[in-house]
Design a protein around this motif. Sequence first.
Motif, PDB file in Angstrom:
ATOM      1  N   GLY A 116      54.587  48.873  11.283  1.00  0.00           N
ATOM      2  CA  GLY A 116      55.229  50.159  11.520  1.00  0.00           C
ATOM      3  C   GLY A 116      54.285  51.268  11.107  1.00  0.00           C
ATOM      4  N   THR A 117      54.854  52.423  10.782  1.00  0.00           N
ATOM      5  CA  THR A 117      54.076  53.603  10.429  1.00  0.00           C
ATOM      6  C   THR A 117      54.117  53.841   8.924  1.00  0.00           C
ATOM      7  OG1 THR A 117      54.669  54.584  12.548  1.00  0.00           O
ATOM      8  CG2 THR A 117      53.819  56.077  10.889  1.00  0.00           C
ATOM      9  N   ILE A 118      52.987  54.200   8.348  1.00  0.00           N
ATOM     10  CA  ILE A 118      52.931  54.638   6.956  1.00  0.00           C
ATOM     11  C   ILE A 118      52.907  56.160   6.980  1.00  0.00           C
ATOM     12  CG2 ILE A 118      51.603  54.648   4.823  1.00  0.00           C
ATOM     13  CD1 ILE A 118      50.542  51.913   5.584  1.00  0.00           C
ATOM     14  N   THR A 119      53.886  56.777   6.307  1.00  0.00           N
ATOM     15  CA  THR A 119      54.007  58.228   6.324  1.00  0.00           C
ATOM     16  C   THR A 119      53.670  58.819   4.960  1.00  0.00           C
ATOM     17  OG1 THR A 119      56.357  58.076   5.791  1.00  0.00           O
ATOM     18  CG2 THR A 119      55.773  58.207   8.115  1.00  0.00           C
ATOM     19  N   ASP A 120      53.282  60.087   4.953  1.00  0.00           N
ATOM     20  CA  ASP A 120      52.985  60.791   3.715  1.00  0.00           C
ATOM     21  C   ASP A 120      54.291  61.230   3.070  1.00  0.00           C
ATOM     22  OD1 ASP A 120      51.499  61.907   1.721  1.00  0.00           O
ATOM     23  OD2 ASP A 120      50.985  63.718   2.830  1.00  0.00           O
ATOM     24  N   ASP A 121      54.280  61.359   1.748  1.00  0.00           N
ATOM     25  CA  ASP A 121      55.459  61.811   1.013  1.00  0.00           C
ATOM     26  C   ASP A 121      55.021  62.931   0.081  1.00  0.00           C
ATOM     27  OD1 ASP A 121      57.880  62.113  -0.191  1.00  0.00           O
ATOM     28  OD2 ASP A 121      58.066  60.055  -0.907  1.00  0.00           O
ATOM     29  N   LYS A 122      55.414  64.158   0.401  1.00  0.00           N
ATOM     30  CA  LYS A 122      55.005  65.322  -0.391  1.00  0.00           C
ATOM     31  C   LYS A 122      55.605  65.289  -1.797  1.00  0.00           C
ATOM     32  CE  LYS A 122      52.792  67.288   2.971  1.00  0.00           C
ATOM     33  NZ  LYS A 122      51.353  67.277   3.004  1.00  0.00           N
ATOM     34  N   ARG A 123      56.716  64.562  -1.984  1.00  0.00           N
ATOM     35  CA  ARG A 123      57.351  64.481  -3.299  1.00  0.00           C
ATOM     36  C   ARG A 123      56.603  63.561  -4.246  1.00  0.00           C
ATOM     37  NH1 ARG A 123      62.825  62.430  -0.805  1.00  0.00           N
ATOM     38  NH2 ARG A 123      61.227  61.118   0.094  1.00  0.00           N
ATOM     39  N   PHE A 124      55.733  62.718  -3.702  1.00  0.00           N
ATOM     40  CA  PHE A 124      54.964  61.776  -4.510  1.00  0.00           C
ATOM     41  C   PHE A 124      53.757  62.508  -5.086  1.00  0.00           C
ATOM     42  CE2 PHE A 124      51.769  58.331  -4.892  1.00  0.00           C
ATOM     43  CZ  PHE A 124      52.456  57.526  -5.778  1.00  0.00           C
ATOM     44  N   VAL A 125      53.788  62.799  -6.386  1.00  0.00           N
ATOM     45  CA  VAL A 125      52.735  63.612  -6.998  1.00  0.00           C
ATOM     46  C   VAL A 125      51.780  62.798  -7.861  1.00  0.00           C
ATOM     47  CG1 VAL A 125      54.052  65.748  -6.932  1.00  0.00           C
ATOM     48  CG2 VAL A 125      54.294  64.239  -8.885  1.00  0.00           C
ATOM     49  N   LYS A 126      52.051  61.518  -8.057  1.00  0.00           N
ATOM     50  CA  LYS A 126      51.145  60.684  -8.858  1.00  0.00           C
ATOM     51  C   LYS A 126      49.828  60.498  -8.103  1.00  0.00           C
ATOM     52  CE  LYS A 126      54.866  58.009 -10.904  1.00  0.00           C
ATOM     53  NZ  LYS A 126      55.535  56.722 -10.932  1.00  0.00           N
ATOM     54  N   VAL A 127      48.794  60.124  -8.848  1.00  0.00           N
ATOM     55  CA  VAL A 127      47.512  59.831  -8.216  1.00  0.00           C
ATOM     56  C   VAL A 127      47.635  58.499  -7.488  1.00  0.00           C
ATOM     57  CG1 VAL A 127      45.066  59.407  -8.632  1.00  0.00           C
ATOM     58  CG2 VAL A 127      46.286  61.097 -10.006  1.00  0.00           C
ATOM     59  N   PHE A 128      47.312  58.492  -6.203  1.00  0.00           N
ATOM     60  CA  PHE A 128      47.433  57.273  -5.412  1.00  0.00           C
ATOM     61  C   PHE A 128      46.262  56.346  -5.738  1.00  0.00           C
ATOM     62  CE2 PHE A 128      47.545  54.734  -1.500  1.00  0.00           C
ATOM     63  CZ  PHE A 128      48.890  54.444  -1.466  1.00  0.00           C
ATOM     64  N   PRO A 129      46.517  55.073  -6.074  1.00  0.00           N
ATOM     65  CA  PRO A 129      45.438  54.166  -6.464  1.00  0.00           C
ATOM     66  C   PRO A 129      44.648  53.651  -5.253  1.00  0.00           C
ATOM     67  CG  PRO A 129      47.507  53.013  -6.482  1.00  0.00           C
ATOM     68  CD  PRO A 129      47.833  54.436  -6.162  1.00  0.00           C
TER      69      PRO A 129
ATOM     70  N   MET B 235      57.476  46.049  20.754  1.00  0.00           N
ATOM     71  CA  MET B 235      58.510  45.944  19.744  1.00  0.00           C
ATOM     72  C   MET B 235      59.269  47.271  19.701  1.00  0.00           C
ATOM     73  SD  MET B 235      58.105  45.135  15.702  1.00  0.00           S
ATOM     74  CE  MET B 235      57.274  43.614  15.944  1.00  0.00           C
ATOM     75  N   SER B 236      60.571  47.209  19.557  1.00  0.00           N
ATOM     76  CA  SER B 236      61.396  48.417  19.585  1.00  0.00           C
ATOM     77  C   SER B 236      61.210  49.248  18.321  1.00  0.00           C
ATOM     78  CB  SER B 236      62.869  48.045  19.745  1.00  0.00           C
ATOM     79  OG  SER B 236      63.309  47.339  18.613  1.00  0.00           O
ATOM     80  N   ARG B 237      61.536  50.548  18.430  1.00  0.00           N
ATOM     81  CA  ARG B 237      61.366  51.458  17.299  1.00  0.00           C
ATOM     82  C   ARG B 237      62.240  51.051  16.110  1.00  0.00           C
ATOM     83  NH1 ARG B 237      59.016  56.756  17.874  1.00  0.00           N
ATOM     84  NH2 ARG B 237      59.921  56.997  15.810  1.00  0.00           N
ATOM     85  N   SER B 238      63.420  50.516  16.389  1.00  0.00           N
ATOM     86  CA  SER B 238      64.314  50.149  15.290  1.00  0.00           C
ATOM     87  C   SER B 238      63.783  48.953  14.504  1.00  0.00           C
ATOM     88  CB  SER B 238      65.714  49.848  15.813  1.00  0.00           C
ATOM     89  OG  SER B 238      65.676  48.802  16.747  1.00  0.00           O
ATOM     90  N   ASN B 239      62.881  48.185  15.097  1.00  0.00           N
ATOM     91  CA  ASN B 239      62.301  47.040  14.393  1.00  0.00           C
ATOM     92  C   ASN B 239      60.986  47.364  13.711  1.00  0.00           C
ATOM     93  OD1 ASN B 239      64.291  45.125  14.853  1.00  0.00           O
ATOM     94  ND2 ASN B 239      63.558  44.784  16.931  1.00  0.00           N
ATOM     95  N   ARG B 240      60.510  48.602  13.807  1.00  0.00           N
ATOM     96  CA  ARG B 240      59.323  49.008  13.060  1.00  0.00           C
ATOM     97  C   ARG B 240      59.589  50.336  12.357  1.00  0.00           C
ATOM     98  NH1 ARG B 240      56.472  52.061  16.958  1.00  0.00           N
ATOM     99  NH2 ARG B 240      57.284  51.642  19.020  1.00  0.00           N
ATOM    100  N   PRO B 241      60.443  50.293  11.325  1.00  0.00           N
ATOM    101  CA  PRO B 241      60.797  51.525  10.611  1.00  0.00           C
ATOM    102  C   PRO B 241      59.626  52.047   9.782  1.00  0.00           C
ATOM    103  CG  PRO B 241      61.742  49.646   9.514  1.00  0.00           C
ATOM    104  CD  PRO B 241      61.120  49.131  10.775  1.00  0.00           C
ATOM    105  N   PRO B 242      59.546  53.361   9.587  1.00  0.00           N
ATOM    106  CA  PRO B 242      58.444  53.925   8.803  1.00  0.00           C
ATOM    107  C   PRO B 242      58.589  53.633   7.318  1.00  0.00           C
ATOM    108  CG  PRO B 242      59.964  55.642   9.466  1.00  0.00           C
ATOM    109  CD  PRO B 242      60.415  54.391  10.144  1.00  0.00           C
ATOM    110  N   LEU B 243      57.457  53.527   6.649  1.00  0.00           N
ATOM    111  CA  LEU B 243      57.414  53.286   5.205  1.00  0.00           C
ATOM    112  C   LEU B 243      56.635  54.433   4.573  1.00  0.00           C
ATOM    113  CD1 LEU B 243      58.069  51.002   3.040  1.00  0.00           C
ATOM    114  CD2 LEU B 243      55.663  50.429   3.239  1.00  0.00           C
ATOM    115  N   SER B 244      57.220  55.073   3.566  1.00  0.00           N
ATOM    116  CA  SER B 244      56.546  56.201   2.921  1.00  0.00           C
ATOM    117  C   SER B 244      55.482  55.691   1.956  1.00  0.00           C
ATOM    118  CB  SER B 244      57.552  57.078   2.183  1.00  0.00           C
ATOM    119  OG  SER B 244      58.046  56.390   1.063  1.00  0.00           O
ATOM    120  N   ILE B 245      54.573  56.593   1.632  1.00  0.00           N
ATOM    121  CA  ILE B 245      53.473  56.237   0.738  1.00  0.00           C
ATOM    122  C   ILE B 245      53.988  55.966  -0.677  1.00  0.00           C
ATOM    123  CG2 ILE B 245      52.683  58.467  -0.143  1.00  0.00           C
ATOM    124  CD1 ILE B 245      49.918  57.683   1.001  1.00  0.00           C
ATOM    125  N   SER B 246      55.115  56.592  -1.052  1.00  0.00           N
ATOM    126  CA  SER B 246      55.698  56.339  -2.373  1.00  0.00           C
ATOM    127  C   SER B 246      56.313  54.940  -2.442  1.00  0.00           C
ATOM    128  CB  SER B 246      56.740  57.402  -2.718  1.00  0.00           C
ATOM    129  OG  SER B 246      57.743  57.437  -1.745  1.00  0.00           O
TER     130      SER B 246
END
Length: 130
Positions: A32-45, A1-12
């Motif tokens: 796709g890829t799940i990426t970290d988001d440094k701006r997300f400061v809430k406790v992740f459930p 699958m091409s890169r444009s069809n699997r866009p990354p999704l942030s943790i926020s």
Amino acid sequence: MSRSNRPPLSISALYKNMNKEDRKDKTAVVVGTITDDKRFVKVFPKMSVCALHVTEGARARILKAGGTILTLDQLAQMYPKGENTVLMSGPRKAREVYRHFGAAPGVPHSSTKPYVRSKGRKFERARGRR
């Protein structure tokens, strides 16, 4: 699958999509890829996640919260019919190339970005641009 069809999704964005009342005990599936988001400061459930790839930072945050990370093969064995899953993907139009699509640059009311060799005094600085 091409890169444009699997866009990354942030943790926020993952948190925002899965923090609804009817999705609490379901598994998030990201093609796709799940990426970290440094701006997300809430406790992740605590959350069950399935993805093609998870970055190191995102993996650490999900596992620290007591969540689980599955591969697509493991998901197919656990839920062969896909029940109790939420399918989501990142924003496809977020790629830089989409800024160049649209009405031609220079046309009135166009905010389309031109393909320019360089950005300087001699490049794309005709009348209407200075």
